[in-house]
Design a protein around this motif. Structure first.
Motif, PDB file in Angstrom:
ATOM      1  N   TRP A 283     -24.959  18.751 -15.420  1.00 53.60           N
ATOM      2  CA  TRP A 283     -25.596  18.530 -14.120  1.00 53.60           C
ATOM      3  C   TRP A 283     -24.571  18.475 -12.999  1.00 53.60           C
ATOM      4  O   TRP A 283     -24.829  18.960 -11.898  1.00 53.60           O
ATOM      5  N   GLU A 286     -23.843  21.722 -11.321  1.00 56.93           N
ATOM      6  CA  GLU A 286     -24.892  22.359 -10.526  1.00 56.93           C
ATOM      7  C   GLU A 286     -24.744  21.959  -9.058  1.00 56.93           C
ATOM      8  O   GLU A 286     -23.973  21.058  -8.710  1.00 56.93           O
ATOM      9  N   ASP A 287     -25.507  22.622  -8.191  1.00 60.62           N
ATOM     10  CA  ASP A 287     -25.458  22.308  -6.752  1.00 60.62           C
ATOM     11  C   ASP A 287     -26.196  21.025  -6.403  1.00 60.62           C
ATOM     12  O   ASP A 287     -25.916  20.385  -5.387  1.00 60.62           O
ATOM     13  N   GLU A 288     -27.149  20.634  -7.247  1.00 61.78           N
ATOM     14  CA  GLU A 288     -28.058  19.545  -6.916  1.00 61.78           C
ATOM     15  C   GLU A 288     -27.372  18.233  -6.549  1.00 61.78           C
ATOM     16  O   GLU A 288     -27.670  17.658  -5.485  1.00 61.78           O
TER      17      GLU A 288
END
Length: 334
Positions: A283, A286-288
């Motif tokens: 995670w 990722e960009d989130e």
């Protein structure tokens, strides 16, 4: 940008640019902004199990959560401004970051563990074994993880899963045992356990958003897996993450290894320790998480967001705390 650079950028955004005593607040943060897809899927699957609604209704009707609350009040230490104020400060910080009301917090003598309960009136329990091996940031990660369960609506199903699994068996009232029987009759035990494992992945993301540094979160997971007070200074988070890759290699090479990993997964209420860390590490790449910490995220219905700088704020605020823009350019996001 490499995956390693992604993680470094998260750390620089959240730690280097912000004093730890004033971490980035995330007002209005919608839990679906960071919910793990496996959590979302497992919840839908659980809710489709025949008899699930009936079991939930019985759980609430019989008031098991009240029994647990009384047990903690009688057997633990309730944390507050005048009782363990250092731990209380950790709770307040985590609540301010995740934008949730302050739940009650109890400290109890016990193992390296923590949990959240109380569907209608949530509360946290930290055991002394856990507190003793965590540093301040790691303890904040633990509290952020538990608050993540509250924010994401995990508490009711999570408490039911613990009862079915026997983790809370000692001291429960007779009605709790009756619930266990009913849940077994409905065939929900396996479904609750599978859901619980996925919910933990979401709560780990809440931990990182709270601490805003990946390192304490990985250290927290590592210590939960095998922390020993005497040797804490010799524990290596990077080596811990490498275990997940080794486990994958073993599964790729051997059908027997895949079978054993599946067996272990199916019997626990939590993900395998190193796999949990691996999901978390994925995670981070990722960009989130970077977008959320940068102020770009979905907000709950009724929350406000500044049209000028896109920062979120509480519904009661009249001016943007970042750019100072007035109420006229705020919008409510559904």
């Amino acid at each position: 940008m490499t995956q390693a650079d992604d993680v470094v950028s998260i750390r620089k955004l959240s730690v280097d640019s912000v004093d730890k005593s004033r971490r980035i607040r995330l007002p209005g943060l919608d839990p679906d902004a960071f919910r793990h897809p496996l959590d979302r899927r497992a919840t839908r699957t659980l809710q489709r199990v025949p008899g699930f609604d009936r079991a939930v209704a019985k759980y609430i009707e019989w008031g098991v959560e009240r029994t647990q609350y009384v047990e903690n009040t009688a057997s633990g230490v309730k944390v507050g401004p005048r009782q363990l104020p250092g731990i209380y400060a950790v709770l307040r910080e985590a609540c301010a970051v995740l934008d949730i009301p302050e739940p009650e917090l109890f400290v109890r003598h016990g193992p390296v563990d923590a949990y959240t309960a109380g569907h209608n009136h949530p509360y946290l329990v930290l055991f002394t074994g856990l507190i003793d091996i965590m540093d301040d940031d790691e303890l904040l990660a633990v509290v952020g993880h538990e608050l993540g369960h509250i924010k994401c609506g995990h508490v009711l199903y999570g408490t039911m899963a613990r009862i079915v699994g026997g983790a809370m068996g000692v001291g429960l009232a007779r009605k709790a045992n009756a619930i266990v029987g009913n849940l077994a009759a409905f065939g929900l035990g396996a479904g609750l356990a599978a859901w619980s494992r996925k919910a933990e992945l979401t709560a780990d993301r809440a931990a990182m958003l709270t601490v805003q540094d990946p390192d304490p979160c990985v250290r927290m997971m590592m210590k939960l897996a095998g922390g020993a007070t005497r040797w804490l200074d010799q524990m290596n988070p990077d080596a811990f993450l490498e275990q997940a890759r080794l486990l994958d290699d073993m599964a790729d090479e051997s059908m027997l290894a895949r079978f054993h990993r599946l067996r272990i997964r199916a019997t626990g209420s939590h993900p395998l320790a190193v796999e949990r860390a691996r999901y978390f590490d994925e995670w981070l790449h990722e960009d989130e998480p970077r977008k959320i910490l940068g102020g770009t995220y979905a907000v709950r219905a009724g929350s406000r967001r500044c049209l000028a700088c896109e920062k979120s704020a509480r519904p009661t605020e009249r001016f943007c705390g970042v750019c100072g823009t007035g109420l006229a350019v705020w919008t409510t996001t559904a």
